[in-house]
Design an enzyme around this catalytic site. Structure first.
Site, mmCIF file in Angstrom:
data_model
loop_
_atom_site.group_PDB
_atom_site.id
_atom_site.type_symbol
_atom_site.label_atom_id
_atom_site.label_comp_id
_atom_site.label_asym_id
_atom_site.label_seq_id
_atom_site.Cartn_x
_atom_site.Cartn_y
_atom_site.Cartn_z
ATOM 1 N N GLU A 21 0.832 -1.209 0.000
ATOM 2 C CA GLU A 21 0.000 0.000 0.000
ATOM 3 C C GLU A 21 0.864 1.256 0.000
ATOM 4 O O GLU A 21 0.537 2.248 -0.640
ATOM 5 C CB GLU A 21 -0.919 0.018 1.227
ATOM 6 C CG GLU A 21 -1.970 -1.076 1.226
ATOM 7 C CD GLU A 21 -2.789 -1.076 2.492
ATOM 8 O OE1 GLU A 21 -4.014 -0.898 2.396
ATOM 9 O OE2 GLU A 21 -2.198 -1.250 3.591
ATOM 10 N N TYR A 53 -16.024 26.542 -0.440
ATOM 11 C CA TYR A 53 -15.813 25.120 -0.710
ATOM 12 C C TYR A 53 -14.512 24.883 -1.465
ATOM 13 O O TYR A 53 -13.927 23.805 -1.373
ATOM 14 C CB TYR A 53 -17.005 24.475 -1.415
ATOM 15 C CG TYR A 53 -17.475 25.154 -2.672
ATOM 16 C CD1 TYR A 53 -16.847 24.935 -3.887
ATOM 17 C CD2 TYR A 53 -18.571 26.004 -2.649
ATOM 18 C CE1 TYR A 53 -17.282 25.538 -5.038
ATOM 19 C CE2 TYR A 53 -19.017 26.622 -3.803
ATOM 20 C CZ TYR A 53 -18.368 26.383 -5.000
ATOM 21 O OH TYR A 53 -18.807 26.999 -6.136
ATOM 22 N N GLU A 73 -8.314 5.766 9.759
ATOM 23 C CA GLU A 73 -8.922 6.407 10.926
ATOM 24 C C GLU A 73 -8.128 7.653 11.331
ATOM 25 O O GLU A 73 -8.692 8.694 11.653
ATOM 26 C CB GLU A 73 -8.982 5.434 12.112
ATOM 27 C CG GLU A 73 -9.894 4.260 11.920
ATOM 28 C CD GLU A 73 -9.231 3.051 11.258
ATOM 29 O OE1 GLU A 73 -8.238 3.210 10.491
ATOM 30 O OE2 GLU A 73 -9.718 1.937 11.505
ATOM 31 N N LYS A 99 -12.011 3.719 1.589
ATOM 32 C CA LYS A 99 -10.849 2.974 1.095
ATOM 33 C C LYS A 99 -11.367 1.890 0.150
ATOM 34 O O LYS A 99 -12.124 1.010 0.558
ATOM 35 C CB LYS A 99 -10.086 2.367 2.266
ATOM 36 C CG LYS A 99 -8.788 1.718 1.870
ATOM 37 C CD LYS A 99 -7.998 1.315 3.102
ATOM 38 C CE LYS A 99 -6.660 0.716 2.739
ATOM 39 N NZ LYS A 99 -5.870 0.380 3.926
#
Length: 127
Positions: A21, A53, A73, A99
């Site tokens: 990863e 934004y 997290e 994810k």
């Protein structure tokens, strides 16, 4: 009270626990919902008195693409803290990180981590 929603902002990152990863990277998406008194913030139709934004997107993009996290997290919480500290006129913010690739056998939709907070939650986070 109103909301600004920035759904499905997609980024290529190198987050994760596994070596692959971190080396190969992967796509994630981030949803941000900002709650604040839009009706009073936009009464003069001035960008300076409301939440842009564009600024929210740029804040998310910068943090997601320049920092590396083992846990999504931790990424979600860091985004929440950064946004709460930057946009002080908000009443609360919700952040979700999706994810798409999880190194598990099987068929599944993205895994999602969601966090929410208010400006008073910043105490203790160093901002």
């Amino acid at each position: 009270m109103g909301t600004i929603k920035l759904p499905n902002m997609r980024f290529y990152t190198y987050n994760g626990v596994l070596k692959a990863e971190n080396e190969l990277g992967q796509q994630i998406s981030v949803d941000v919902t900002i709650h604040y008194p839009i009706e009073t913030a936009v009464k003069d139709d001035d960008l300076e008195t409301t939440v842009s934004y564009v600024d929210v997107y740029e804040t998310v993009e910068k943090l997601v693409t320049t920092r590396q996290f083992k846990l999504i997290e931790s990424l979600a919480q860091s985004l929440l803290v950064k946004l709460l500290s930057q946009f002080q006129q908000v009443t609360s913010i919700d952040v979700s990180v999706h994810k798409f690739y999880i190194p598990l056998p099987g068929i599944y939709d993205p895994f999602i981590i969601s966090v929410s907070g208010t400006p008073s939650d910043l105490e203790g986070w160093g901002y």
